[in-house]
Design an enzyme around this catalytic site. Structure first.
Site, PDB file in Angstrom:
ATOM      1  N   LYS A  83       5.867 -33.040  29.222  1.00  0.00           N
ATOM      2  CA  LYS A  83       5.699 -33.818  30.049  1.00  0.00           C
ATOM      3  C   LYS A  83       6.890 -33.953  31.034  1.00  0.00           C
ATOM      4  O   LYS A  83       6.637 -33.853  32.319  1.00  0.00           O
ATOM      5  CB  LYS A  83       5.333 -35.384  29.940  1.00  0.00           C
ATOM      6  CG  LYS A  83       3.972 -35.500  29.016  1.00  0.00           C
ATOM      7  CD  LYS A  83       3.721 -36.897  28.882  1.00  0.00           C
ATOM      8  CE  LYS A  83       4.856 -37.800  27.799  1.00  0.00           C
ATOM      9  NZ  LYS A  83       5.042 -37.335  26.427  1.00  0.00           N
ATOM     10  N   ARG A 112       1.733 -46.097  28.580  1.00  0.00           N
ATOM     11  CA  ARG A 112       1.509 -45.756  27.136  1.00  0.00           C
ATOM     12  C   ARG A 112       0.882 -46.793  26.228  1.00  0.00           C
ATOM     13  O   ARG A 112       0.537 -46.595  25.109  1.00  0.00           O
ATOM     14  CB  ARG A 112       2.997 -45.858  26.421  1.00  0.00           C
ATOM     15  CG  ARG A 112       3.584 -44.386  26.311  1.00  0.00           C
ATOM     16  CD  ARG A 112       4.873 -44.836  25.791  1.00  0.00           C
ATOM     17  NE  ARG A 112       5.604 -43.644  24.808  1.00  0.00           N
ATOM     18  CZ  ARG A 112       6.486 -42.699  25.129  1.00  0.00           C
ATOM     19  NH1 ARG A 112       6.696 -42.682  26.708  1.00  0.00           N
ATOM     20  NH2 ARG A 112       7.049 -42.052  24.577  1.00  0.00           N
ATOM     21  N   ARG A 124      14.113 -29.685  19.832  1.00  0.00           N
ATOM     22  CA  ARG A 124      14.339 -29.898  21.160  1.00  0.00           C
ATOM     23  C   ARG A 124      16.021 -30.212  21.496  1.00  0.00           C
ATOM     24  O   ARG A 124      16.598 -31.104  20.652  1.00  0.00           O
ATOM     25  CB  ARG A 124      13.683 -30.674  21.291  1.00  0.00           C
ATOM     26  CG  ARG A 124      13.834 -31.521  22.868  1.00  0.00           C
ATOM     27  CD  ARG A 124      12.371 -32.255  23.509  1.00  0.00           C
ATOM     28  NE  ARG A 124      12.641 -33.652  22.912  1.00  0.00           N
ATOM     29  CZ  ARG A 124      11.764 -34.552  23.148  1.00  0.00           C
ATOM     30  NH1 ARG A 124      10.953 -34.228  24.243  1.00  0.00           N
ATOM     31  NH2 ARG A 124      11.804 -35.757  22.849  1.00  0.00           N
ATOM     32  N   ARG A 183      18.145 -35.631  20.599  1.00  0.00           N
ATOM     33  CA  ARG A 183      17.783 -37.327  20.961  1.00  0.00           C
ATOM     34  C   ARG A 183      17.879 -37.542  19.469  1.00  0.00           C
ATOM     35  O   ARG A 183      17.324 -37.197  18.408  1.00  0.00           O
ATOM     36  CB  ARG A 183      16.418 -37.340  21.375  1.00  0.00           C
ATOM     37  CG  ARG A 183      16.690 -37.461  22.877  1.00  0.00           C
ATOM     38  CD  ARG A 183      15.362 -37.269  23.698  1.00  0.00           C
ATOM     39  NE  ARG A 183      14.526 -38.325  23.066  1.00  0.00           N
ATOM     40  CZ  ARG A 183      13.385 -38.511  23.597  1.00  0.00           C
ATOM     41  NH1 ARG A 183      12.811 -38.072  24.882  1.00  0.00           N
ATOM     42  NH2 ARG A 183      12.399 -39.424  23.161  1.00  0.00           N
ATOM     43  N   ARG A 215       6.477 -41.786  16.086  1.00  0.00           N
ATOM     44  CA  ARG A 215       6.437 -41.707  17.302  1.00  0.00           C
ATOM     45  C   ARG A 215       4.613 -40.819  17.594  1.00  0.00           C
ATOM     46  O   ARG A 215       3.921 -41.384  18.423  1.00  0.00           O
ATOM     47  CB  ARG A 215       7.183 -40.939  18.172  1.00  0.00           C
ATOM     48  CG  ARG A 215       8.583 -41.818  18.433  1.00  0.00           C
ATOM     49  CD  ARG A 215       9.641 -40.685  18.614  1.00  0.00           C
ATOM     50  NE  ARG A 215       9.714 -40.241  19.755  1.00  0.00           N
ATOM     51  CZ  ARG A 215      10.321 -38.949  20.113  1.00  0.00           C
ATOM     52  NH1 ARG A 215      10.954 -38.460  19.276  1.00  0.00           N
ATOM     53  NH2 ARG A 215      10.094 -38.324  21.188  1.00  0.00           N
TER      54      ARG A 215
END
Ligand code: AMP
Length: 217
Positions: free
Chosen positions: A17, A92, A130, A163, A174
């Site tokens: 996203k 969300r 990531r 992160r 998550r």
């Protein structure tokens, strides 16, 4: 504000996203609003909001709706959002979506929802590899290019970071939260006739082209 459009980027963590929202923002000249980025900034600056949000974010839980609704409403009221905006990571939950619908209805703004769909195994693979540029926000994947691990941003030269919530335990939480609380938004926006599904398991540029074609149509 007749032609104002707010594009909602929907999809699980790791779907892409942020990457797509950043590309769309440049192309469409609309601000990219990422609630995750805004909250991480609040955490870093130890603001009141940051203090309230910290424990939720570190465990992979959602920050309470009213806190997030408020920062989004404030941000969307900004002068640079007169033509619209691209929302990344908001809404969300169903209450957040209802809040946004009510807010935008008042302003005569159209909502377009882009749902990026990617399988769970691929999401885990992407999130655990990531790396992000803390300065310009560009994202990198160490699976595609091993040199990004501990490397520098090819855009601005800043040292890349991972992160804190991209650890296996927090990733699992998550994804669980996504399935339970956010995925019902697919149905919500399908019912409103504003949902376009995009296959996110393809090359970044292919996905971008499909999204732009979808928006133009
Ligand atoms: P993201 O960068 O979008 O993955 O968001 C990182 C974290 O920020 C999430 O795991 C949540 O803890 C929090 N967060 C971001 N956006 C929202 C939202 N719309 N509602 C509640 N919590 C959010």
């Amino acid at each position: 504000m007749e032609n104002r459009v707010v594009i909602v980027m929907l999809g699980p963590p790791g779907a892409g996203k942020g990457t797509q929202a950043r590309m769309m923002s440049e192309k469409l000249k609309l601000p990219h609003i990422s609630t995750g980025d805004m909250l991480r900034e609040a955490l870093k600056n130890e603001t009141e909001l940051g203090k309230k949000a910290r424990t939720f974010m570190e465990s992979g839980a959602l920050v309470p709706d009213e806190l997030v609704d408020e920062i989004v409403a404030e941000r969307l009221a900004g002068e640079d959002c007169r033509g619209g905006a691209i929302l990344d990571g908001y809404p969300r939950s169903i209450p957040q979506a209802q809040f946004l619908s009510a807010l935008l209805e008042k302003d005569n703004t159209r909502i377009v929802t882009i749902g990026i769909e990617v399988g769970k195994q691929e999401l885990i693979r992407r999130l655990s590899s990531r790396w992000t540029c803390p300065k310009c926000g560009k994202m990198f994947n160490a699976n595609l290019d091993a040199s990004v691990a501990g490397g520098k941003c090819d855009q601005c030269g800043t040292a890349l970071v991972q992160r804190k919530d991209d650890t296996p335990e927090v990733i699992a939480e998550r994804l669980e939260v996504y399935g339970r609380t956010t995925q019902p938004l697919v149905r919500y926006y399908q019912d409103q006739g504003t949902y376009t599904a995009i296959d996110g398991a393809r090359e970044v540029d292919d996905i971008f082209k499909t999204i732009m074609t979808g928006i133009a149509g």
